[in-house]
Design an enzyme around this catalytic site. Structure first.
Site, short mmCIF file in Angstrom:
data_model
loop_
_atom_site.label_atom_id
_atom_site.label_comp_id
_atom_site.label_asym_id
_atom_site.label_seq_id
_atom_site.Cartn_x
_atom_site.Cartn_y
_atom_site.Cartn_z
N ASP A 59 -14.37 -9.76 -9.89
CA ASP A 59 -15.64 -9.13 -9.53
C ASP A 59 -15.47 -7.62 -9.61
O ASP A 59 -14.36 -7.12 -9.76
CB ASP A 59 -16.10 -9.56 -8.13
N ASP A 61 -16.19 -3.97 -7.78
CA ASP A 61 -16.59 -3.27 -6.56
C ASP A 61 -16.87 -1.81 -6.85
O ASP A 61 -16.13 -1.15 -7.59
CB ASP A 61 -15.47 -3.37 -5.50
N ASP A 128 -4.57 -0.75 0.39
CA ASP A 128 -3.25 -1.34 0.66
C ASP A 128 -2.15 -0.94 -0.33
O ASP A 128 -1.12 -0.43 0.07
CB ASP A 128 -3.37 -2.87 0.79
P1 ATP Z 1 -8.67 -9.96 -6.01
O1 ATP Z 1 -8.64 -9.97 -7.49
O2 ATP Z 1 -7.75 -10.96 -5.40
O3 ATP Z 1 -10.06 -9.96 -5.40
P2 ATP Z 1 -8.66 -7.27 -5.02
O4 ATP Z 1 -7.69 -6.15 -5.26
O5 ATP Z 1 -10.05 -7.09 -5.49
O6 ATP Z 1 -7.99 -8.57 -5.63
P3 ATP Z 1 -9.78 -7.78 -2.44
O7 ATP Z 1 -9.21 -8.59 -1.33
O8 ATP Z 1 -11.00 -8.26 -3.12
O9 ATP Z 1 -8.60 -7.56 -3.47
O10 ATP Z 1 -10.01 -6.32 -1.84
C1 ATP Z 1 -10.63 -5.29 -2.60
C2 ATP Z 1 -9.91 -3.96 -2.37
O11 ATP Z 1 -10.01 -3.59 -0.99
C3 ATP Z 1 -8.41 -4.00 -2.67
O12 ATP Z 1 -8.17 -3.74 -4.03
C4 ATP Z 1 -7.88 -2.91 -1.76
O13 ATP Z 1 -8.06 -1.64 -2.36
C5 ATP Z 1 -8.79 -2.99 -0.54
N1 ATP Z 1 -8.25 -3.85 0.53
C6 ATP Z 1 -8.48 -5.17 0.72
N2 ATP Z 1 -7.83 -5.65 1.79
C7 ATP Z 1 -7.17 -4.60 2.33
C8 ATP Z 1 -6.33 -4.44 3.47
N3 ATP Z 1 -6.02 -5.48 4.26
N4 ATP Z 1 -5.84 -3.20 3.70
C9 ATP Z 1 -6.15 -2.16 2.91
N5 ATP Z 1 -6.92 -2.26 1.84
C10 ATP Z 1 -7.43 -3.46 1.52
MG MG Z 2 -11.68 -8.55 -5.12
#
Ligand code: ATP
Ligand code: MG
Length: 420
Positions: A59, A61, A128
């Site tokens: 997705d 963001d 993170d």
């Molecule tokens: P995925 O492809 O699994 O969705 P993602 O990187 O998009 O991976 P998400 O869980 O959707 O991960 O979170 C979106 C963003 O928000 C992450 O890329 C990170 O920058 C931030 N984020 C999410 N969870 C945390 C956390 N627990 N602490 C700090 N930042 C976080």
């Molecule tokens: Mg994500």
């Protein structure tokens, strides 16, 4: 973390083969409209990481300096969600683009207090991992990197932003995310973060059981269950998540265990686009301790059916302190366990009635895992496989053949009781 603004490293997105066409047209439109309204806006997070690595993002963001109310003024199709940290969902048919305002440290989800907005570089530093904190402006065609994420992506290193111990203590779920991303991206964990995981792992007990349930599904139902399980065992996190199963894990869960076979079959189902259920997953995750508990009760003279009930009760009670398993999954999970002894009862119409019951399939699949892991009688499993394949008269003949071989039947029963 300091308050001095950090200058980003700015790189042409094209250098990484990223063009606006590679992102969702709706996400692009959201960024453009925010910029036209006078706000800075970027795509951020996992989608940029995945694009650079050549994977298809799940997705897209968007982050912006516009505050939630301002975002709503720009989009008629925006809905504000979240209580503590409000963000906007902009809906285009079935696609929802999440738009958040730049946020300052600390308080990641679930944070205390009201909205704490910040600058873009603060927003980068509260994320993170460095590779999750890259900002892409599709209008300018530029990537902004405030924390060294591009270098880490090129070196295939998963690095916590800031002081890892501090960040893991701030939100222990980041330890599970570290394992999951390292496995999924096939990256190395930076520095000596691995030793940190083993030491700080018990902090996961402070996390709400409902949030851990969600994380467990991401770890075990997204296609990398086997590798994630091995990594969790290696970093001593498996026993923290699943205390009743901890004793069975050692450093690495035995390869030929029911659990590892269940995870391998889950990975295969995910790869084939077939549905998977937490009921089956948790049945496998907790199978060894339940099995052991039931044998213990039987040895104490408890009748088998009661022994299984009590073991299921005891193990589930212990597990729920760490991870929530919603009733709609724990009920069928227990059925999978309790029905394992039904396979022995095949006389008269018992086999046919079981075959026609709603819960047969899941219990049978589980018996198959057990048979392949030498945890159940292979001949019994093969019998049930054939029983499904033949027609009505074939089934009748199979059941009749059982009673014609009382000796063989007794022997098989005895053997399978031991395995139960
Ligand atoms: P995925 O492809 O699994 O969705 P993602 O990187 O998009 O991976 P998400 O869980 O959707 O991960 O979170 C979106 C963003 O928000 C992450 O890329 C990170 O920058 C931030 N984020 C999410 N969870 C945390 C956390 N627990 N602490 C700090 N930042 C976080
Ligand atoms: Mg994500």
């Amino acid at each position: 973390m300091s308050d001095t603004p950090v200058e980003p490293r700015i790189v042409e997105a094209l250098h990484y083969g990223i063009t606006p066409e590679r992102i969702s047209a709706h996400a692009r439109q959201v960024v453009e409209r925010l910029q036209d309204a006078g706000y800075t806006a970027h795509l951020v997070g996992g989608c940029i990481r995945d694009l650079i690595l050549g994977h298809a993002p799940k997705d897209f963001d968007v982050v912006t300096e516009a505050h939630p109310e301002e975002i709503r003024l720009v989009f008629r199709n925006a809905r504000l969600i979240g209580r503590r940290f409000r963000l906007a969902h902009v809906q285009f048919g079935r696609e929802i683009i999440e738009v958040a305002t730049y946020r300052a440290a600390p308080a990641a989800e679930p944070g205390e207090g009201d909205n704490i907005f910040g600058s873009i570089d603060e927003d980068a530093r509260r994320r993170d991992f460095t590779v999750n904190a890259l900002y892409y402006d599709p209008v300018e065609g530029l990537i902004r990197d405030y924390v060294g994420g591009l270098a880490d992506l090129e070196a295939r290193v998963l690095r916590v932003i800031g002081d890892p111990e501090e960040r893991f203590r701030e939100d222990p779920v980041r330890m599970l995310r570290a394992v999951r991303f390292a496995v999924r991206l096939q990256f190395e964990l930076a520095r000596h973060d691995d030793r940190l995981l083993a030491r700080l792992g018990p902090l996961l007990h402070d996390i709400s059981p409902a949030r851990l349930f969600e994380e467990v599904l991401k770890l075990f139902q997204a296609g990398n269950a086997v590798a994630n399980c091995e990594a969790l065992c290696e970093h001593h996190l498996f026993g923290v998540l699943f205390p009743p199963s901890a004793a069975f894990a050692g450093h690495k869960y035995p390869q030929d265990s029911v659990l590892m076979r269940a995870l391998a079959s889950t990975d295969q189902r995910v790869a084939e686009g077939k549905p998977v259920t937490p009921a089956f997953l948790f049945a496998a995750l907790l199978w060894d301790p339940v099995h052991e508990g039931a044998s213990r009760f039987v040895a104490q003279g408890v009748a088998p059916a009661d022994a299984w009930q009590r073991a299921a009760e005891e193990i589930l009670h212990a597990q729920l302190k760490t991870i929530t398993v919603p009733k709609r999954f724990s009920v069928p999970m227990r059925e999978i366990w309790l029905l394992q002894s039904r396979f022995d009862r095949r006389g008269g119409r018992q086999a046919l009635r079981f075959l026609e019951s709603k819960r047969f399939r899941a219990a049978y699949d589980f018996l198959g895992l057990r048979a392949h892991a030498s945890d159940a009688d292979r001949a019994l499993f093969d019998w049930w496989t054939r029983f499904q394949e033949v027609d009505d008269s074939g089934r009748q003949a199979m059941v009749e053949a059982l009673s014609e071989q009382p000796e063989k039947r007794t022997r098989r029963r005895r053997r399978s009781r031991r395995a139960r």
